[in-house]
Enzyme design. Structure first.
Site, PDB file in Angstrom:
ATOM      1  N   PHE A  38     -12.460  14.655 -16.559  1.00 58.85           N
ATOM      2  CA  PHE A  38     -13.728  13.969 -16.826  1.00 58.85           C
ATOM      3  C   PHE A  38     -13.552  12.472 -17.043  1.00 58.85           C
ATOM      4  CE2 PHE A  38     -12.259  14.320 -21.209  1.00 58.85           C
ATOM      5  CZ  PHE A  38     -12.698  13.123 -21.763  1.00 58.85           C
ATOM      6  N   CYS A  78      -5.770   8.428 -19.920  1.00 59.94           N
ATOM      7  CA  CYS A  78      -4.419   9.011 -19.963  1.00 59.94           C
ATOM      8  C   CYS A  78      -3.387   7.933 -20.234  1.00 59.94           C
ATOM      9  CB  CYS A  78      -4.108   9.706 -18.652  1.00 59.94           C
ATOM     10  SG  CYS A  78      -4.149   8.567 -17.279  1.00 59.94           S
ATOM     11  N   GLU A  84      -2.066  15.241 -28.445  1.00 65.19           N
ATOM     12  CA  GLU A  84      -2.841  14.244 -27.697  1.00 65.19           C
ATOM     13  C   GLU A  84      -4.272  14.320 -28.227  1.00 65.19           C
ATOM     14  OE1 GLU A  84      -3.915  15.037 -23.589  1.00 65.19           O
ATOM     15  OE2 GLU A  84      -3.811  12.905 -23.131  1.00 65.19           O
TER      16      GLU A  84
END
Ligand code: NAD
Length: 500
Positions: A148, A280, A384
Site C-alpha cells: 500500500f 520501506c 518493524e
C-alpha cells in the site's frame, strides 16, 4: 458509492459481489469499495495477457520504447491528478505523492532506453567459420503484487521494464489504495499499449494465491512485508516460477560525533516522519555514537515537535495519517510498550488530532514520537513499526554501530552521517545492508541501478529495476552459427565439439 473494478483486456471488469472498503485515512470515512478478485478473475486476466503476449513479444523494440516515451509524457501531464488520487487513499501529502510518481517515472525513462540494455554480445570466429552471439527473450505473462505504501512507484519499479522487454503484465495492487493502478492502466492505453498487455486484478490473499498457483504466469515480483514475501517466494518457486520478493525493513542512521548535528537531525527527521514513517526506506533507528548523542536527541526532539501534521491535500502539511485505524492503534501501543520496557519517550505523538481540521476527528492520525535509550532487546527496536516512531540507540563506537546493524535481521537501507571519508569507507564495506547512504538519509538508488536489500529485506536473489530488472524479466539465448562455403564442407565429428 464508487466501485473500483479490475482492468482486464483494456477495460474495467469484475462484478461487485465481494468488495472491501477503501478509506480516506484523513477523515476515517469510506470513500469507495474495491472488488476482491477470485481465481476466475486472475484466470481471465492471464488469458487476455497470454493472448496479447503472442503479438507484443513480436513487436519491435522501437515500437515498445515509443509506447514508453508516450506513457512517460502522460505521467508528466497527469502527475497532479495521480498525486491527488494517491494522497486521498493513502493519506500521504500531495507533494510526497508527486515525489513517488517522479521516482517511478524514472524507471519508465530507463525503459525508454532499453535498446542499450538489451544489446547482446557477439564473438567472431570462435572456431574456424563459427561465430557466437546472444540475445534475450521475454518470459511471457508476469505478475506484480505490491504494497500500500507506494501505490504508483512500486508497481512502476516492475511493469515498465517487464513490458518494454516484451512481456505482458498482471498487477495485483494493494486493496487499501487501489485507484492508482486503474489510472495508470488508462494512461498506458492512451500511450498506445495494446489491450491485454497491462492488466489489473484487485483483491487480497485469494487473488494472490491464484497468481502464485496459475500455470500461465512465468514470474512473480512481490514487494511487501517479510512474512508475506517469504510465503510468496516459497509458493511461487515451488510452482516453478521466477520470483523476486522484497520484504520489510528496519533502517538505521548512524551519527558520528564529527557530523553536523543540525544537518543530521534535519535529514533524519524527514526520513523518519516523512510519509508518516510508512516507507520501506524510512529511518526508524538513529544510532548516536559517543558524544553525538545528547546534541542529536535535543535537535531531533525540537524538530519532531515542529512537524506539521494534517490531511495530505492541505499545502504546508508535512505528515498525514496512517493507512488504517489498526495501523494507528498498533503504532500507539508500541510507544506505550517501549515506555514500559524502559525507553524514554522524549516526544509522545499518541492521541494527536490535527489542529484546525474538525473533519479529521476520526482520521487515523498519530503524531511523531521520539524514543531515547532504546536497546536491541526492546520490541520498539526488534519490530518493524511502519509508523512515525524514531528510536535512538546509543553506542560508543562506529564499529559497535556496524555490529548492531549487522545483527539486525533486516538489511534494506542504512545511512552514516560523518565528515570522515575513512569512517564512510569502513562503514560501506562492512555493513550488511543493500542500500547505503553517506550523509544521505534515504538512499533509494536511481532507476538505472537496482533496488533491493539484504537478509530478511529481500527473499531470494533478485533486486528490482535497473540491470537486475532486465535480467529478471528476460532469459538468454546463445546462438552458435556456422555458414560453410558450399565448396568447403567440414566433416561432422562425433566427439564433444571443441574450438580449433
Ligand atoms: P503486505 O505484506 O501486507 O501486503 C503486500 C501485498 O501482499 C498486498 O498486495 C496484499 O494484498 C498482499 N497480501 C497481504 N497479506 C497476504 C497474505 N497473507 N497472503 C497473500 N498475500 C497477501 O504489506 P503492506 O502492509 O501493504 O506494505 C508494507 C510492507 O511492505 C512493509 O513491511 C514495508 O517495509 C514493505 N515494503 C518493502 C519495500 C521494499 O522495497 N523492500 C517497499 C515497500 C514496502
Amino acid at each position: 458509492m464508487e466501485i473500483i473494478k479490475h482492468w482486464i483486456g483494456g477495460s474495467p471488469a469484475g462484478s461487485a459481489s465481494a468488495t472491501a472498503p477503501v478509506f480516506d485515512p484523513a477523515t476515517g470515512r469510506i470513500r469507495a469499495r474495491v472488488v476482491l478478485g477470485t481465481a476466475a478473475d486472475v484466470d481471465a486476466a492471464v488469458t487476455r495477457a497470454a493472448a496479447a503476449f503472442e503479438t507484443w513479444s513480436e513487436s519491435s523494440l522501437t515500437q515498445r520504447t515509443q509506447v514508453m516515451f508516450a506513457f512517460r509524457q502522460l505521467l508528466v501531464e497527469h502527475e497532479e491528478e495521480l498525486a491527488r488520487i494517491i494522497s486521498a487513499e493513502h493519506g500521504k501529502t500531495v507533494d510526497d505523492a508527486r515525489g513517488e510518481i517522479v521516482r517511478g517515472r524514472e524507471v519508465v525513462e530507463f525503459a525508454c532506453g532499453l535498446g542499450d540494455a538489451l544489446k547482446g554480445s557477439h564473438s567472431d570466429q570462435v572456431s574456424r567459420g563459427v561465430d557466437v552471439h546472444d540475445f534475450r527473450r521475454p518470459l511471457g505473462v508476469v505478475a506484480g503484487i505490491t504494497p500500500f505504501n507506494f501505490p504508483a512507484m512500486v508497481p512502476l519499479w516492475m511493469h515498465p521494464i517487464a513490458i518494454a522487454t516484451g512481456n505482458t503484465f498482471v498487477l495485483k495492487p494493494s486493496e487499501r489504495d487501489p485507484s492508482a493502478a486503474g489510472f495508470v492502466a488508462g494512461l498506458y492505453r492512451r500511450a498506445g499499449l495494446p489491450d491485454g498487455v497491462f492488466n489489473v486484478v484487485h483483491g487480497g490473499k485469494e487473488a494472490v494465491d491464484a497468481i502464485l498457483a496459475h500455470p500461465g504466469i512465468e514470474a512473480v515480483s512481490f514487494v511487501g512485508s517479510t512474512p508475506v514475501a517469504q510465503y510468496v517466494h516459497g509458493a511461487a518457486t515451488s510452482a516453478g516460477k521466477r520470483v523476486q520478493a522484497l520484504g520489510g525493513a528496519k533502517n538505521h542512521a548512524v551519527v558520528l560525533p564529527d557530523a553536523d548535528p543540525e544537518f543530521a537531525a534535519g535529514h533524519i527527521t524527514a526520513g523518519a516522519y516523512g510519509s508518516a514513517g510508512e516507507r520501506c526506506m524510512a529511518v526508524s533507528v538513529a544510532v548516536a555514537v559517543g558524544s553525538a548523542a545528547n546534541g542529536l536527541v535535543e535537535a531531533l526532539a525540537r524538530r519532531a515537535r515542529e512537524v506539521k501534521v494534517g490531511p495530505g491535500h492541505v499545502p504546508g502539511v508535512e505528515m498525514g495519517p496512517l493507512i488504517t485505524e489498526d495501523a494507528r492503534d498498533r503504532v500507539e501501543r508500541a510507544v506505550g510498550t517501549a515506555a514500559g520496557q524502559g525507553a524514554t519517550v522524549v516526544v509522545d505523538g499518541r492521541g494527536l488530532k490535527p489542529d484546525g481540521h474538525p473533519e479529521c476527528a476520526d482520521g487515523f492520525f498519530t503524531g511523531p514520537s521520539l524514543l531515547d535509550h532504546v536497546t536491541p532487546e526492546m520490541d520498539a527496536y526488534r519490530q518493524e513499526l511502519f509508523g512515525p516512531v524514531l528510536a535512538v540507540v546509543r553506542v560508543d563506537t562506529l564499529d559497535e554501530a556496524i555490529d548492531l546493524i549487522n545483527a539486525n535481521p533486516y538489511g534494506n537501507g542504512t545511512a552514516l552521517f560523518t565528515g570522515s571519508g575513512e569512517a564512510a569507507r569502513r562503514f560501506q564495506r562492512r555493513v550488511q545492508v543493500g542500500m547505503i547512504g553517506v550523509n544521505v538519509p534515504v538512499p533509494v538508488p536511481m532507476s538505472y541501478y537496482s533496488f533491493g536489500g539484504w537478509k530478511d529485506s529481500l527473499i531470494g536473489d533478485s533486486p528490482v529495476h535497473g540491470p537486475e530488472g532486465v535480467r529478471f524479466y528476460t532469459r538468454p539465448k546463445v546462438v552458435t552459427t556456422r555458414w560453410p562455403r558450399p565448396a568447403r564442407q567440414d566433416a561432422a565429428g562425433f566427439a564433444f565439439p571443441t574450438s580449433a
